[in-house]
Motif scaffolding. Sequence first.
Motif, PDB file in Angstrom:
ATOM      1  N   LYS A  55       2.913 -29.888  -9.485  1.00  0.00           N
ATOM      2  CA  LYS A  55       2.368 -28.484  -9.972  1.00  0.00           C
ATOM      3  C   LYS A  55       1.317 -28.840 -11.070  1.00  0.00           C
ATOM      4  CE  LYS A  55       6.594 -25.838 -10.198  1.00  0.00           C
ATOM      5  NZ  LYS A  55       7.677 -25.353 -11.072  1.00  0.00           N
ATOM      6  N   VAL A 113       3.151 -21.007   2.470  1.00  0.00           N
ATOM      7  CA  VAL A 113       4.143 -21.981   3.291  1.00  0.00           C
ATOM      8  C   VAL A 113       5.175 -21.360   4.082  1.00  0.00           C
ATOM      9  CG1 VAL A 113       5.941 -23.696   2.807  1.00  0.00           C
ATOM     10  CG2 VAL A 113       3.875 -23.743   1.303  1.00  0.00           C
ATOM     11  N   THR A 172       1.874 -27.705   1.535  1.00  0.00           N
ATOM     12  CA  THR A 172       1.566 -27.739   0.088  1.00  0.00           C
ATOM     13  C   THR A 172       0.379 -28.625  -0.500  1.00  0.00           C
ATOM     14  OG1 THR A 172       3.384 -29.392  -0.044  1.00  0.00           O
ATOM     15  CG2 THR A 172       4.014 -27.240  -0.721  1.00  0.00           C
ATOM     16  N   THR A 173       0.308 -29.829   0.165  1.00  0.00           N
ATOM     17  CA  THR A 173      -1.005 -30.741  -0.074  1.00  0.00           C
ATOM     18  C   THR A 173      -2.087 -30.283   0.815  1.00  0.00           C
ATOM     19  OG1 THR A 173       0.196 -32.378  -1.500  1.00  0.00           O
ATOM     20  CG2 THR A 173      -1.707 -33.036  -0.018  1.00  0.00           C
ATOM     21  N   ASP A 205      11.083 -25.149  -4.903  1.00  0.00           N
ATOM     22  CA  ASP A 205      10.598 -25.733  -6.254  1.00  0.00           C
ATOM     23  C   ASP A 205      11.833 -26.528  -7.046  1.00  0.00           C
ATOM     24  OD1 ASP A 205       9.933 -25.901  -9.081  1.00  0.00           O
ATOM     25  OD2 ASP A 205       8.976 -23.753  -8.923  1.00  0.00           O
ATOM     26  N   GLY A 257       4.966 -32.598  -0.462  1.00  0.00           N
ATOM     27  CA  GLY A 257       5.130 -32.156  -1.819  1.00  0.00           C
ATOM     28  C   GLY A 257       3.835 -32.105  -2.648  1.00  0.00           C
ATOM     29  N   LEU A 310       1.508 -19.538  -2.908  1.00  0.00           N
ATOM     30  CA  LEU A 310       1.991 -20.524  -2.355  1.00  0.00           C
ATOM     31  C   LEU A 310       3.121 -20.495  -1.534  1.00  0.00           C
ATOM     32  CD1 LEU A 310       1.253 -23.329  -1.360  1.00  0.00           C
ATOM     33  CD2 LEU A 310       2.128 -24.148  -3.812  1.00  0.00           C
ATOM     34  N   ASP A 311       4.130 -19.841  -2.032  1.00  0.00           N
ATOM     35  CA  ASP A 311       5.436 -19.528  -1.685  1.00  0.00           C
ATOM     36  C   ASP A 311       5.172 -18.933  -0.108  1.00  0.00           C
ATOM     37  OD1 ASP A 311       8.515 -19.400  -1.737  1.00  0.00           O
ATOM     38  OD2 ASP A 311       7.809 -17.249  -2.016  1.00  0.00           O
ATOM     39  N   LYS A 347      -2.680 -25.926   1.668  1.00  0.00           N
ATOM     40  CA  LYS A 347      -2.309 -24.466   1.469  1.00  0.00           C
ATOM     41  C   LYS A 347      -2.229 -24.392  -0.172  1.00  0.00           C
ATOM     42  CE  LYS A 347      -0.270 -22.900   5.632  1.00  0.00           C
ATOM     43  NZ  LYS A 347       1.079 -22.509   6.188  1.00  0.00           N
ATOM     44  N   GLY A 348      -1.947 -25.667  -0.838  1.00  0.00           N
ATOM     45  CA  GLY A 348      -2.042 -25.417  -2.498  1.00  0.00           C
ATOM     46  C   GLY A 348      -3.472 -25.088  -3.053  1.00  0.00           C
ATOM     47  N   LEU A 372       9.055 -22.806   0.567  1.00  0.00           N
ATOM     48  CA  LEU A 372       8.792 -23.597  -0.611  1.00  0.00           C
ATOM     49  C   LEU A 372       9.877 -23.922  -1.497  1.00  0.00           C
ATOM     50  CD1 LEU A 372       6.047 -24.445  -1.846  1.00  0.00           C
ATOM     51  CD2 LEU A 372       6.280 -22.556  -3.672  1.00  0.00           C
ATOM     52  N   VAL A 393       6.646 -29.215  -6.087  1.00  0.00           N
ATOM     53  CA  VAL A 393       7.058 -28.011  -5.067  1.00  0.00           C
ATOM     54  C   VAL A 393       6.901 -28.883  -3.609  1.00  0.00           C
ATOM     55  CG1 VAL A 393       6.649 -25.751  -6.335  1.00  0.00           C
ATOM     56  CG2 VAL A 393       4.771 -26.955  -4.958  1.00  0.00           C
TER      57      VAL A 393
END
Length: 379
Positions: free
Chosen positions: A360, A12, A100-101, A90, A357, A8-9, A104-105, A88, A95
């Motif tokens: 986790k 993003v 992220t939502t 954290d 965001g 994910l890092d 790509k999460g 990203l 995150v």
Amino acid sequence: MTRTLEILDRLVGFPTVSRDSNLDLIEYVQGLLEAAGFDVTRISGASGIKAGLYARIGPKIDGGLCLSAHTDVVPVDGQDWTRPPFSLTDEGSRVFGRGTTDMKGFLASALALAGRVNVNALDAPLSFSISYDEEIGCVGMQEMMPQLMPLLGKPRLVVVGEPTSMQVAIGHKGKTALDVICHGQAGHSALAPQFTNAIYVAADFVQGVRALQEQLALGPSDADYSVPYSTVHVGRISGGQALNIVPADAKIEMEFRHLSDTPASVIVEKLEAIAKRVDALHKSATPITLEQVNAYPGLNTDPHDPAVDWVRSASGGNPLTKVPFGTEAGFFSELGLSTVVIGPGDMATDGHKPDEGLCKSELAKCDTMLDNLVSSIVS
């Protein structure tokens, strides 16, 4: 979940806003999948700066599981971010970063799954459909479909990983976007009554659209949606050249979102009838025209489909729902494939917002669900 967060890092970090290229991200994802043993087909977009992927591993038979995600994100322009959008961040339980939502999460969770699947144990195929330009009306999927269809086969289940707070979504409305072109006659504004004002024509058409909305509100409905009926919406009107010139042309940009019980063709027919009435009212020499700009199908999966039970069981028995936003799921459903939408994150809380965001705990639930799904197709 460590591997999921690592991926994910990286995801993003690719600023894949829909207006820009996604090729660097695609190169990274293709490398991960090929290293995991997947057969990967790259599907290039018409622009040359976009591409999608189809990847498959396991027996060359029907059945199995297909995971679907898009790679593009919405812009950050004009938004007040307090964290770097394309890096990203954290902060313990959450995150942050663009995508992220949405979504790509889910893609990170799926790619982490790809790296730990034992291909020799698979009794049915595992595949990935990864697209582009979803955020501008599922344009990329429409471009990909001619090449994607013969590759897909007939998976037992397609999971589209849009954010649903890990609830199993079995429906959303279809959407059609239209440009409505209205015509009049140019003339000096001092003699305005002698000419047909295209903006007045447009205004009368909009009044007809408002009346149509009232009709639709009394028609077919589905209580699972927050707005339970089909909707029509005018988003923009433009026309005219100067204050002292009667406008010769005007354009209405509009859309409608329709239930499965109200086909798009039915609403188009009603809009065309409005146009004819307005033309007759103004005795227009040039009729109003409706030009389709874009469209994507809705989703209406049977809640009793065994594939729905499969994903519900894998996700911990979460309730069924329907989502207000569009997805690519309808394209798979139109092919006769059992399709659901489920993924980590909440669109209302984080989707398209500054400081987007993801909890986790949602990612962990997604990892577990995907492991559970794959456990059903391994010996």
